[in-house]
Design a protein around this motif. Structure first.
Motif, PDB file in Angstrom:
ATOM      1  N   PRO A 182      35.164  -4.988 114.496  1.00  0.00           N
ATOM      2  CA  PRO A 182      35.691  -6.358 114.458  1.00  0.00           C
ATOM      3  C   PRO A 182      37.121  -6.398 113.932  1.00  0.00           C
ATOM      4  O   PRO A 182      37.408  -6.907 112.842  1.00  0.00           O
ATOM      5  N   VAL A 183      38.054  -5.903 114.731  1.00  0.00           N
ATOM      6  CA  VAL A 183      39.452  -5.816 114.309  1.00  0.00           C
ATOM      7  C   VAL A 183      40.031  -7.228 114.187  1.00  0.00           C
ATOM      8  O   VAL A 183      39.952  -8.017 115.140  1.00  0.00           O
ATOM      9  N   PRO A 184      40.648  -7.585 113.049  1.00  0.00           N
ATOM     10  CA  PRO A 184      41.142  -8.950 112.851  1.00  0.00           C
ATOM     11  C   PRO A 184      42.531  -9.200 113.428  1.00  0.00           C
ATOM     12  O   PRO A 184      43.169 -10.186 113.065  1.00  0.00           O
ATOM     13  N   LEU A 185      43.011  -8.331 114.308  1.00  0.00           N
ATOM     14  CA  LEU A 185      44.296  -8.532 114.973  1.00  0.00           C
ATOM     15  C   LEU A 185      44.050  -9.182 116.330  1.00  0.00           C
ATOM     16  O   LEU A 185      43.186  -8.732 117.086  1.00  0.00           O
ATOM     17  N   PRO A 186      44.784 -10.229 116.693  1.00  0.00           N
ATOM     18  CA  PRO A 186      44.410 -11.050 117.848  1.00  0.00           C
ATOM     19  C   PRO A 186      44.718 -10.450 119.211  1.00  0.00           C
ATOM     20  O   PRO A 186      44.051 -10.769 120.196  1.00  0.00           O
ATOM     21  N   ARG A 187      45.746  -9.603 119.336  1.00  0.00           N
ATOM     22  CA  ARG A 187      46.108  -9.073 120.642  1.00  0.00           C
ATOM     23  C   ARG A 187      45.386  -7.750 120.892  1.00  0.00           C
ATOM     24  O   ARG A 187      45.501  -6.822 120.093  1.00  0.00           O
ATOM     25  N   ARG A 188      44.678  -7.685 122.008  1.00  0.00           N
ATOM     26  CA  ARG A 188      43.933  -6.479 122.364  1.00  0.00           C
ATOM     27  C   ARG A 188      44.356  -6.052 123.759  1.00  0.00           C
ATOM     28  O   ARG A 188      44.307  -6.838 124.702  1.00  0.00           O
ATOM     29  N   MET A 189      44.768  -4.784 123.897  1.00  0.00           N
ATOM     30  CA  MET A 189      45.265  -4.297 125.176  1.00  0.00           C
ATOM     31  C   MET A 189      44.675  -2.919 125.490  1.00  0.00           C
ATOM     32  O   MET A 189      44.407  -2.132 124.577  1.00  0.00           O
ATOM     33  N   TRP A 190      44.508  -2.655 126.775  1.00  0.00           N
ATOM     34  CA  TRP A 190      44.105  -1.334 127.255  1.00  0.00           C
ATOM     35  C   TRP A 190      45.374  -0.501 127.343  1.00  0.00           C
ATOM     36  O   TRP A 190      46.225  -0.704 128.209  1.00  0.00           O
ATOM     37  N   ALA A 191      45.544   0.472 126.435  1.00  0.00           N
ATOM     38  CA  ALA A 191      46.816   1.187 126.307  1.00  0.00           C
ATOM     39  C   ALA A 191      46.922   2.406 127.205  1.00  0.00           C
ATOM     40  O   ALA A 191      48.028   2.876 127.485  1.00  0.00           O
ATOM     41  N   MET A 199      55.383  -9.875 108.781  1.00  0.00           N
ATOM     42  CA  MET A 199      54.663  -8.596 108.812  1.00  0.00           C
ATOM     43  C   MET A 199      53.191  -8.847 108.507  1.00  0.00           C
ATOM     44  O   MET A 199      52.842  -9.495 107.526  1.00  0.00           O
ATOM     45  N   SER A 200      52.308  -8.365 109.362  1.00  0.00           N
ATOM     46  CA  SER A 200      50.878  -8.594 109.187  1.00  0.00           C
ATOM     47  C   SER A 200      50.333  -7.837 107.976  1.00  0.00           C
ATOM     48  O   SER A 200      50.728  -6.711 107.694  1.00  0.00           O
ATOM     49  N   THR A 201      49.442  -8.486 107.237  1.00  0.00           N
ATOM     50  CA  THR A 201      48.767  -7.827 106.112  1.00  0.00           C
ATOM     51  C   THR A 201      47.256  -7.955 106.266  1.00  0.00           C
ATOM     52  O   THR A 201      46.524  -7.943 105.280  1.00  0.00           O
ATOM     53  N   LEU A 202      46.784  -8.095 107.504  1.00  0.00           N
ATOM     54  CA  LEU A 202      45.361  -8.298 107.743  1.00  0.00           C
ATOM     55  C   LEU A 202      44.552  -7.040 107.477  1.00  0.00           C
ATOM     56  O   LEU A 202      43.368  -7.117 107.142  1.00  0.00           O
ATOM     57  N   LEU A 203      45.173  -5.876 107.617  1.00  0.00           N
ATOM     58  CA  LEU A 203      44.427  -4.627 107.474  1.00  0.00           C
ATOM     59  C   LEU A 203      44.616  -4.064 106.062  1.00  0.00           C
ATOM     60  O   LEU A 203      45.438  -3.185 105.818  1.00  0.00           O
ATOM     61  N   THR A 204      43.854  -4.603 105.136  1.00  0.00           N
ATOM     62  CA  THR A 204      43.850  -4.073 103.776  1.00  0.00           C
ATOM     63  C   THR A 204      43.113  -2.731 103.775  1.00  0.00           C
ATOM     64  O   THR A 204      42.389  -2.403 104.726  1.00  0.00           O
ATOM     65  N   PRO A 205      43.260  -1.928 102.716  1.00  0.00           N
ATOM     66  CA  PRO A 205      42.521  -0.660 102.675  1.00  0.00           C
ATOM     67  C   PRO A 205      41.021  -0.838 102.831  1.00  0.00           C
ATOM     68  O   PRO A 205      40.367  -0.031 103.513  1.00  0.00           O
ATOM     69  N   ASP A 206      40.453  -1.881 102.222  1.00  0.00           N
ATOM     70  CA  ASP A 206      39.012  -2.114 102.363  1.00  0.00           C
ATOM     71  C   ASP A 206      38.647  -2.478 103.793  1.00  0.00           C
ATOM     72  O   ASP A 206      37.626  -2.012 104.332  1.00  0.00           O
ATOM     73  N   THR A 207      39.483  -3.322 104.432  1.00  0.00           N
ATOM     74  CA  THR A 207      39.225  -3.700 105.821  1.00  0.00           C
ATOM     75  C   THR A 207      39.312  -2.487 106.729  1.00  0.00           C
ATOM     76  O   THR A 207      38.462  -2.283 107.613  1.00  0.00           O
ATOM     77  N   LEU A 208      40.327  -1.666 106.521  1.00  0.00           N
ATOM     78  CA  LEU A 208      40.488  -0.482 107.351  1.00  0.00           C
ATOM     79  C   LEU A 208      39.314   0.485 107.177  1.00  0.00           C
ATOM     80  O   LEU A 208      38.794   1.031 108.161  1.00  0.00           O
ATOM     81  N   ALA A 209      38.869   0.659 105.937  1.00  0.00           N
ATOM     82  CA  ALA A 209      37.717   1.536 105.700  1.00  0.00           C
ATOM     83  C   ALA A 209      36.482   0.997 106.410  1.00  0.00           C
ATOM     84  O   ALA A 209      35.683   1.766 106.970  1.00  0.00           O
ATOM     85  N   HIS A 210      36.307  -0.327 106.399  1.00  0.00           N
ATOM     86  CA  HIS A 210      35.163  -0.939 107.088  1.00  0.00           C
ATOM     87  C   HIS A 210      35.254  -0.693 108.591  1.00  0.00           C
ATOM     88  O   HIS A 210      34.251  -0.313 109.234  1.00  0.00           O
ATOM     89  N   LEU A 211      36.448  -0.862 109.174  1.00  0.00           N
ATOM     90  CA  LEU A 211      36.618  -0.645 110.603  1.00  0.00           C
ATOM     91  C   LEU A 211      36.395   0.815 110.977  1.00  0.00           C
ATOM     92  O   LEU A 211      35.809   1.122 112.017  1.00  0.00           O
ATOM     93  N   GLN A 212      36.826   1.722 110.119  1.00  0.00           N
ATOM     94  CA  GLN A 212      36.657   3.144 110.411  1.00  0.00           C
ATOM     95  C   GLN A 212      35.206   3.599 110.274  1.00  0.00           C
ATOM     96  O   GLN A 212      34.856   4.683 110.751  1.00  0.00           O
ATOM     97  N   SER A 213      34.371   2.754 109.665  1.00  0.00           N
ATOM     98  CA  SER A 213      32.949   3.091 109.602  1.00  0.00           C
ATOM     99  C   SER A 213      32.294   3.017 110.978  1.00  0.00           C
ATOM    100  O   SER A 213      31.166   3.486 111.157  1.00  0.00           O
ATOM    101  N   TRP A 214      33.003   2.435 111.966  1.00  0.00           N
ATOM    102  CA  TRP A 214      32.491   2.388 113.348  1.00  0.00           C
ATOM    103  C   TRP A 214      32.615   3.746 114.037  1.00  0.00           C
ATOM    104  O   TRP A 214      32.014   3.956 115.073  1.00  0.00           O
TER     105      TRP A 214
END
Length: 295
Positions: free
Chosen positions: A84-93, A1-16
């Motif tokens: 800068p999302v730290p998850l490696p797979r990126r797809m057009w959904a 299970m991925s744990t790359l998106l910590t609350p601080d990381t998510l808050a930083h990404l949402q600042s975009w």
């Protein structure tokens, strides 16, 4: 299970959220000729004033990152306009498009893009991050197109991950299609579309990378290419202009080195104005659903 998106990381990404950029381009005929050939069409030569077919605006406003700015997956390195999302797979959904006025060859155009939302969800195999981007395309006369673009970021595949249950097109889509077309999504078709859209993402042309690094069974057919084939199916059966189109990718579609087919299908309503569309792979699994509204 991925744990790359910590609350601080998510808050930083949402600042975009709320960030925007504006790009300019000129609608020229050469990409139209090339996509027409790629889709196996026999179109008239595009000239000044020729109307841009729906979704063919994806041939313009292309990314032009320097080679030193490209990441290991062939995309631009994370950051910049997109977070800068730290998850490696990126797809057009998926996406939703509304045409207000036509774009034409010779138009000087401007696209204003805004990050509307950055949303986190927990999936079966870990974190999922959804980025919604709104594009507005203008020519000299005003707003021509509004587009909402859904991007999903996923963790890398792990051994033992359970694949999601596929949906049978025969069971999910009733009644049967009035319009159908079969296409072989081989590596040449994928390469040509990647070249036309200046898409360096290696999952579409590098079989060693896509199978050994990202864990897919073969080259991935571009979601926008499948959407374009669905719209092209409409154009082969109706001359009415398109007003709205929306699509959702349900399952990756893979190239068929053994010449198996991708099938695109359409079912218009009695008025011919509203059309249900879908794509299925060679095994009959539903890979994309869409709908179109004509003028």
């Amino acid at each position: 299970m991925s744990t790359l998106l910590t609350p601080d990381t998510l808050a930083h990404l949402q600042s975009w959220q709320g960030r925007s950029e504006s790009l300019h381009d000129l609608i020229t005929p050469a990409p139209l000729r090339a996509l027409s050939a790629t889709l196996d069409r026999d179109d008239a030569e595009p000239v000044a004033g020729t109307e841009l077919p729906p979704l063919w605006h994806w041939l313009f406003f292309l990314p032009h990152h320097r080679q030193s700015e490209i990441g290991p997956d062939g995309h631009a390195k994370r950051g910049g306009f997109l977070p800068p999302v730290p998850l490696p797979r990126r797809m057009w959904a998926g996406g939703r498009l509304h045409w207000h006025a036509p774009l034409r060859v010779g138009d000087e155009v401007r696209r204003v893009s805004t990050i509307e939302s950055v949303t986190h969800k927990a999936g079966r195999t870990g974190d999922l991050l959804f980025v919604l981007v709104k594009h507005e395309v203008h020519n000299a006369h005003g707003l021509c197109l509004t587009e909402e673009h859904d991007i999903v970021y996923r963790p890398a595949a792990q051994s033992g991950d359970a694949a999601p249950a596929p949906l049978s097109a025969a069971q999910q889509v009733q009644p049967g299609a009035v319009w159908q077309r079969e296409v072989v999504p081989d590596d040449v078709l994928l390469f040509r579309y990647s070249a036309l859209t200046f898409n360096g993402h290696r999952i579409h042309y590098d079989r060693q990378y896509v199978t050994q690094v990202e864990g897919y069974p073969g080259l991935v057919v571009h979601g926008p290419l499948i959407a374009t084939l669905l719209v092209d199916l409409v154009r082969r059966h109706s001359d009415r202009p398109m007003k709205r189109f929306e699509f959702k990718a349900l399952r990756p579609t893979f190239e068929c080195a053994d010449q198996r087919h991708l099938r695109v299908s359409g079912q218009p309503d009695a008025s011919g104005q509203h059309i249900r569309l879908w794509a299925q792979d060679y095994a009959g699994w539903l890979t994309m659903q869409a709908s179109a509204e004509l003028v």
